[in-house]
Design a protein around this motif. Structure first.
Motif, PDB file in Angstrom:
ATOM      1  N   ASP A 123       1.011   6.146   8.114  1.00 50.80           N
ATOM      2  CA  ASP A 123       1.707   4.933   7.693  1.00 50.80           C
ATOM      3  C   ASP A 123       0.736   3.977   7.003  1.00 50.80           C
ATOM      4  O   ASP A 123      -0.429   4.309   6.747  1.00 50.80           O
ATOM      5  CB  ASP A 123       2.389   4.269   8.892  1.00 50.80           C
ATOM      6  N   ASP A 124       1.211   2.779   6.734  1.00 51.64           N
ATOM      7  CA  ASP A 124       0.404   1.800   5.985  1.00 51.64           C
ATOM      8  C   ASP A 124      -0.843   1.350   6.742  1.00 51.64           C
ATOM      9  O   ASP A 124      -1.797   0.876   6.115  1.00 51.64           O
ATOM     10  CB  ASP A 124       1.262   0.574   5.647  1.00 51.64           C
ATOM     11  N   SER A 125      -0.845   1.496   8.039  1.00 52.61           N
ATOM     12  CA  SER A 125      -2.031   1.084   8.809  1.00 52.61           C
ATOM     13  C   SER A 125      -3.236   1.970   8.519  1.00 52.61           C
ATOM     14  O   SER A 125      -4.379   1.590   8.813  1.00 52.61           O
ATOM     15  CB  SER A 125      -1.723   1.095  10.306  1.00 52.61           C
ATOM     16  N   CYS A 126      -2.991   3.149   7.973  1.00 56.41           N
ATOM     17  CA  CYS A 126      -4.084   4.078   7.658  1.00 56.41           C
ATOM     18  C   CYS A 126      -4.529   3.981   6.204  1.00 56.41           C
ATOM     19  O   CYS A 126      -5.500   4.658   5.814  1.00 56.41           O
ATOM     20  CB  CYS A 126      -3.655   5.510   7.951  1.00 56.41           C
ATOM     21  N   ILE A 127      -3.885   3.187   5.389  1.00 55.40           N
ATOM     22  CA  ILE A 127      -4.176   3.109   3.969  1.00 55.40           C
ATOM     23  C   ILE A 127      -5.264   2.078   3.711  1.00 55.40           C
ATOM     24  O   ILE A 127      -5.250   0.981   4.289  1.00 55.40           O
ATOM     25  CB  ILE A 127      -2.910   2.744   3.165  1.00 55.40           C
ATOM     26  N   VAL A 128      -6.209   2.426   2.858  1.00 56.02           N
ATOM     27  CA  VAL A 128      -7.302   1.540   2.443  1.00 56.02           C
ATOM     28  C   VAL A 128      -7.233   1.375   0.934  1.00 56.02           C
ATOM     29  O   VAL A 128      -7.263   2.374   0.190  1.00 56.02           O
ATOM     30  CB  VAL A 128      -8.678   2.097   2.854  1.00 56.02           C
ATOM     31  N   GLU A 129      -7.126   0.160   0.486  1.00 55.27           N
ATOM     32  CA  GLU A 129      -7.080  -0.140  -0.953  1.00 55.27           C
ATOM     33  C   GLU A 129      -8.481  -0.539  -1.431  1.00 55.27           C
ATOM     34  O   GLU A 129      -9.053  -1.517  -0.966  1.00 55.27           O
ATOM     35  CB  GLU A 129      -6.089  -1.271  -1.245  1.00 55.27           C
ATOM     36  N   HIS A 130      -9.034   0.243  -2.336  1.00 60.06           N
ATOM     37  CA  HIS A 130     -10.360  -0.021  -2.899  1.00 60.06           C
ATOM     38  C   HIS A 130     -10.213  -0.729  -4.243  1.00 60.06           C
ATOM     39  O   HIS A 130      -9.304  -0.408  -5.022  1.00 60.06           O
ATOM     40  CB  HIS A 130     -11.139   1.271  -3.092  1.00 60.06           C
ATOM     41  N   ASP A 131     -11.091  -1.667  -4.503  1.00 60.72           N
ATOM     42  CA  ASP A 131     -11.130  -2.326  -5.809  1.00 60.72           C
ATOM     43  C   ASP A 131     -11.917  -1.440  -6.767  1.00 60.72           C
ATOM     44  O   ASP A 131     -13.157  -1.403  -6.740  1.00 60.72           O
ATOM     45  CB  ASP A 131     -11.780  -3.699  -5.681  1.00 60.72           C
ATOM     46  N   LEU A 132     -11.210  -0.702  -7.603  1.00 66.48           N
ATOM     47  CA  LEU A 132     -11.832   0.248  -8.526  1.00 66.48           C
ATOM     48  C   LEU A 132     -11.799  -0.242  -9.967  1.00 66.48           C
ATOM     49  O   LEU A 132     -11.843   0.565 -10.902  1.00 66.48           O
ATOM     50  CB  LEU A 132     -11.127   1.604  -8.420  1.00 66.48           C
ATOM     51  N   SER A 133     -11.725  -1.539 -10.145  1.00 67.91           N
ATOM     52  CA  SER A 133     -11.646  -2.082 -11.500  1.00 67.91           C
ATOM     53  C   SER A 133     -12.919  -1.831 -12.302  1.00 67.91           C
ATOM     54  O   SER A 133     -12.869  -1.756 -13.537  1.00 67.91           O
ATOM     55  CB  SER A 133     -11.350  -3.584 -11.449  1.00 67.91           C
TER      56      SER A 133
END
Length: 300
Positions: free
Chosen positions: A4-14
């Protein structure tokens, strides 16, 4: 398994770029390759297979990288980094057992490695061990390799066992110019000190005194260590001479030094008699031989 969303990590890849290199052997040396192309402030991460992730310090450097012709010659693909990327390729080491001695050759293990993909490298133990061989393979197998299969050599059948050991992971080599320069200067400095320094080139220690001075002062100099010397450098205090022994010893020492200093091949007086006694004998008019005999009779 559902994440679920608790396992998702959003990286700043800009400021990140993903690249697939042409040769996997260039991955460990990628820092130096990009440095030669003019990209200094970067950070590399390994994504698996022949893919690397490159982080830049600015958007301008990223755009310059994507449009750089020299860089593109090292990569098969360069693209924007994406968060849900997963590399299908795997570079793994596989342990091979059961190959007979007469088939123990590079061609045999290269053909066995092609069973799962592409053989990249193999362990060099052709003279130390013929029981097992480790082969590096690039494969798209989604599961770990664990197989037993048959090979036929000159009409005979042999059972070969293959087992995946671990995934290949590069170690990025980095060489900094300032580190090389400092090491070189320290090496030349030590060389010059060892071979070019003269007696006047000795460096002082922390107290401002050279090592030669320190040795001469503590061992051979006039300030040699004394068990009764005070910490402030004052002379040791002499103990009281209740019986006059020190004066007697000093007098004897001075007398002996005078006799040795005034000794000559021709003695002016008999041994054991002082010059004053000799002068008294001459003044009295008594011959020296008679005077000695009188002294001898008087003693007995």
């Amino acid at each position: 398994m559902v994440l679920d969303d608790s396992c998702i990590v959003e990286h700043d890849l800009s400021k990140h770029v993903m690249g697939k290199v042409n040769d996997f052997l260039s991955i460990p040396n990628m820092y130096n390759i990009l440095k030669d192309e003019g990209f200094l402030d970067i950070k590399l991460s390994y994504l698996g297979g022949t893919w690397v992730l490159i982080e830049f310090d600015s958007m301008a450097a990223k755009e310059k990288f994507l449009n750089h012709s020299g860089v593109n010659s090292w990569f098969e693909i360069t693209q924007e980094a994406i968060n849900d990327f997963s590399c299908v390729e795997r570079i793994v080491w596989v342990d091979i057992e059961g190959v007979p001695l007469n088939a123990w050759s590079k061609e045999t293990f290269d053909r066995i490695g092609k069973k799962w993909g592409k053989t990249l490298d193999m362990e060099d133990n052709s003279t130390s061990s013929f029981s097992r061989k480790r082969v590096c393979v690039m494969t798209n197998y989604p599961v770990s390799i664990l197989e037993t299969f048959k090979i036929i050599v000159k009409g005979r059948v042999f059972m070969v066992r293959a087992k995946e050991l671990f995934t290949w992971s590069p170690v990025f080599a980095t060489v900094k110019e300032e580190d090389v320069k400092s090491d070189d200067e320290s090496l030349h400095g030590s060389y010059n000190y060892m071979f070019n320094s003269g007696p006047n080139d000795i460096e002082p220690n922390d107290d401002g005194v050279s090592d030669d001075d320190a040795v001469s002062d503590t061992v051979f100099g006039s300030n040699a260590s004394h068990p009764n010397r005070k910490s402030d450098g004052a002379e040791p205090s002499e103990s009281q001479d209740q019986f006059g022994i020190y004066d007697l010893l000093n007098k004897k020492k001075n007398t002996k030094a005078q006799e040795q200093g005034s000794s000559s091949p021709s003695l002016s007086h008999p041994p054991g008699f002082t010059p004053a006694a000799s002068e008294n004998v001459q003044a009295s008019g008594v011959s020296p031989i008679k005077y000695v005999l009188n002294c001898f009779i008087f003693c007995f």
